[in-house]
Motif scaffolding. Structure first.
Motif, mmCIF file in Angstrom:
data_model
loop_
_atom_site.group_PDB
_atom_site.id
_atom_site.type_symbol
_atom_site.label_atom_id
_atom_site.label_comp_id
_atom_site.label_asym_id
_atom_site.label_seq_id
_atom_site.Cartn_x
_atom_site.Cartn_y
_atom_site.Cartn_z
ATOM 1 N N UNK A 175 0.830 -1.205 0.000
ATOM 2 C CA UNK A 175 0.000 0.000 0.000
ATOM 3 C C UNK A 175 0.869 1.262 0.000
ATOM 4 N N UNK A 176 1.988 1.210 0.710
ATOM 5 C CA UNK A 176 2.900 2.358 0.694
ATOM 6 C C UNK A 176 3.463 2.580 -0.710
ATOM 7 N N UNK A 177 3.824 1.489 -1.404
ATOM 8 C CA UNK A 177 4.327 1.612 -2.772
ATOM 9 C C UNK A 177 3.247 2.142 -3.706
ATOM 10 N N UNK A 178 2.000 1.639 -3.523
ATOM 11 C CA UNK A 178 0.901 2.115 -4.368
ATOM 12 C C UNK A 178 0.637 3.599 -4.143
ATOM 13 N N UNK A 179 0.660 4.038 -2.893
ATOM 14 C CA UNK A 179 0.436 5.454 -2.601
ATOM 15 C C UNK A 179 1.525 6.344 -3.143
ATOM 16 N N UNK A 180 2.779 5.907 -2.977
ATOM 17 C CA UNK A 180 3.893 6.700 -3.489
ATOM 18 C C UNK A 180 3.868 6.759 -5.011
ATOM 19 N N UNK A 181 3.543 5.622 -5.655
ATOM 20 C CA UNK A 181 3.444 5.612 -7.115
ATOM 21 C C UNK A 181 2.320 6.508 -7.606
ATOM 22 N N UNK A 182 1.171 6.485 -6.915
ATOM 23 C CA UNK A 182 0.047 7.351 -7.305
ATOM 24 C C UNK A 182 0.411 8.824 -7.145
ATOM 25 N N UNK A 183 1.166 9.142 -6.077
ATOM 26 C CA UNK A 183 1.588 10.525 -5.875
ATOM 27 C C UNK A 183 2.482 10.994 -7.009
ATOM 28 N N UNK A 184 3.459 10.177 -7.381
ATOM 29 C CA UNK A 184 4.346 10.556 -8.476
ATOM 30 C C UNK A 184 3.586 10.645 -9.796
ATOM 31 N N UNK A 185 2.644 9.716 -10.023
ATOM 32 C CA UNK A 185 1.865 9.757 -11.260
ATOM 33 C C UNK A 185 1.036 11.032 -11.352
ATOM 34 N N UNK A 186 0.573 11.523 -10.217
ATOM 35 C CA UNK A 186 -0.220 12.761 -10.214
ATOM 36 C C UNK A 186 0.663 13.983 -10.491
ATOM 37 N N UNK A 187 1.891 13.949 -9.989
ATOM 38 C CA UNK A 187 2.777 15.103 -10.139
ATOM 39 C C UNK A 187 3.539 15.104 -11.454
ATOM 40 N N UNK A 188 3.662 13.945 -12.105
ATOM 41 C CA UNK A 188 4.496 13.842 -13.304
ATOM 42 C C UNK A 188 4.074 14.787 -14.426
ATOM 43 N N UNK A 189 2.785 14.864 -14.802
ATOM 44 C CA UNK A 189 2.431 15.770 -15.904
ATOM 45 C C UNK A 189 2.781 17.229 -15.623
ATOM 46 N N UNK A 190 2.613 17.662 -14.361
ATOM 47 C CA UNK A 190 2.886 19.060 -14.041
ATOM 48 C C UNK A 190 4.377 19.365 -14.025
ATOM 49 N N UNK A 191 5.205 18.405 -13.580
ATOM 50 C CA UNK A 191 6.638 18.666 -13.424
ATOM 51 C C UNK A 191 7.454 18.260 -14.647
ATOM 52 N N UNK A 192 7.014 17.235 -15.379
ATOM 53 C CA UNK A 192 7.771 16.775 -16.542
ATOM 54 C C UNK A 192 7.170 17.230 -17.863
ATOM 55 N N UNK A 193 5.880 17.561 -17.857
ATOM 56 C CA UNK A 193 5.228 17.994 -19.085
ATOM 57 C C UNK A 193 5.472 19.464 -19.373
ATOM 58 N N UNK A 194 4.823 19.977 -20.403
ATOM 59 C CA UNK A 194 4.987 21.395 -20.734
ATOM 60 C C UNK A 194 4.462 22.294 -19.616
ATOM 61 N N UNK A 195 5.039 23.452 -19.504
ATOM 62 C CA UNK A 195 4.574 24.443 -18.531
ATOM 63 C C UNK A 195 3.234 25.014 -18.993
ATOM 64 N N UNK A 196 2.478 25.643 -18.074
ATOM 65 C CA UNK A 196 1.202 26.252 -18.498
ATOM 66 C C UNK A 196 1.352 27.199 -19.679
#
Length: 380
Positions: A175-196
């Motif tokens: 569950x800790x791995x799933x939560x950490x993975x979900x957190x990174x998946x949520x942040x990835x588009x904002x931090x790795x994708x194009x800026x606004x």
């Protein structure tokens, strides 16, 4: 219950776990450097020298080094591939630039620090808790011979709780791995994708391309539709007078040839733009200066007042298409030759196309009239 147990059997959980373990592996050199620095600076007291330590203070000291790496080294491509492949996140590619902006560098450094920091913690927990769970599951058989628990546990029923505790430990780790993975998946588009700002620029570029394609579609509709109408009308006229008036038939055939050639030129220009074979916006550049050829191909009578060549290029081009579509409609849905009147009065252009209405008019299409309305609206 099914939703609660879903992370235990989800493929995404274990792919995200793999991504975090990869981050932990990438963090190890920084932790080694942090450990050496801590030993040299005597920031922590130890009884034995260890090259790699998962001391929280050492990991916290390594995070600035990780951030500096993400700030200056080109790690974004690697992290983008890992996020897409292991986290299953759809991330738009950032725009190509000759040099990275500082805003992009800061977002990359933030992601790199989060990935490696959380990955190091989870990798350390995995390395510690998996053997611990195995040891707990063997308590009924072996007991706690090393007295690690602080109280006596012998083989047999006194250690029967060990396997259940092992399952709980592993479940919590998952569950800790799933939560950490979900957190990174949520942040990835904002931090790795194009800026606004990049997303807004991309949307504006897409809107511009769609507007260009729509305009080219109108150009193609007007040009080809006009040519087909002229060909149909003039071919019928040539067929009716071929035997008794060869000169009129020759004139009609000449009009067919000119209309078809003009349509092919327009088609070639439009297809070249749609295939992006040319750079820039090079639409068919027919203007009101081409009215004589247009009028001759349709057999209309023209009356022009004022200097059409003095009109702005954009107005002249759009007005040509309006006249072309109007003449096409007159040929399709009217009767007899059309009369064109074009006049320039100060800053106003007036166009009029007129002919007789058929007794039983055909059903008119809507694209041409809508296209004329759009052109007039855009020109104000």
């Amino acid at each position: 219950m099914r939703r609660i147990l879903a992370p235990l059997t989800s493929r995404a959980t274990y792919l995200g776990w793999t991504c975090l373990i990869l981050g932990g592996a990438l963090a190890m050199p920084y932790v080694m450097v942090g450990t050496v620095l801590a030993e040299l600076l005597r920031l922590r007291e130890t009884t034995a020298y260890t090259l790699v330590s998962m001391d929280p203070a050492v990991l916290a000291g390594a995070l600035p080094l990780i951030a500096l790496t993400g700030l200056f080294l080109p790690v974004r491509a690697l992290e983008l591939t890992a996020a897409r492949g292991l986290l299953g996140v759809r991330i738009d590619s950032p725009p190509d630039r000759p040099a990275r902006t500082w805003a992009e560098r800061r977002r990359t450094a933030a992601w790199f620090t989060l990935h490696l920091g959380i990955g190091a913690v989870l990798a350390g927990a995995t390395l510690a808790l998996v053997p611990f769970a195995i040891w707990l599951s063997l308590l009924p058989l072996l007991g706690d011979r090393g007295a690690f628990l602080g109280f006596t546990v012998t083989a047999g029923w006194s250690g029967a709780w060990g396997p259940a505790a092992a399952l709980v430990t592993l479940a919590l780790l998952v569950y800790a791995a799933a939560g950490a993975g979900a957190l990174l998946a949520r942040l990835a588009p904002a931090l790795l994708g194009p800026a606004p700002a990049d997303r807004l620029a991309a949307l504006e570029e897409r809107a511009r391309l769609l507007a260009t394609r729509n305009r080219l579609a109108r150009e193609l509709h007007d040009s080809v539709g006009h040519a087909l109408s002229v060909v149909t009308i003039q071919a019928g006229a040539a067929g009716r007078v071929l035997g008794r008036d060869p000169e009129a038939a020759r004139t009609a055939l000449t009009a067919i040839e000119e209309s078809a050639r003009a349509a092919l030129e327009d088609l070639d220009h439009v297809l070249g733009l749609l295939r992006e074979e040319e750079s820039g916006d090079r639409a068919p550049a027919r203007t009101l200066a081409d009215l004589p050829e247009l009028v001759r191909s349709t057999g209309a009578a023209a009356e022009i007042t004022g200097d059409l060549s003095a009109l702005p290029a954009l107005v002249s081009r759009e007005a040509y298409r309006i006249v072309q579509e109007a003449l096409t409609n007159a040929l399709r849905h009217g009767s007899g030759p059309a009369r064109l009147a074009a006049a320039v009065h100060d800053d106003r252009l007036e166009l009029e196309v007129r002919n007789r209405v058929r007794q039983r008019p055909e059903r008119a299409g809507r694209r041409g009239v809508a296209g004329m309305r759009e052109r007039v609206t855009l020109l104000g």
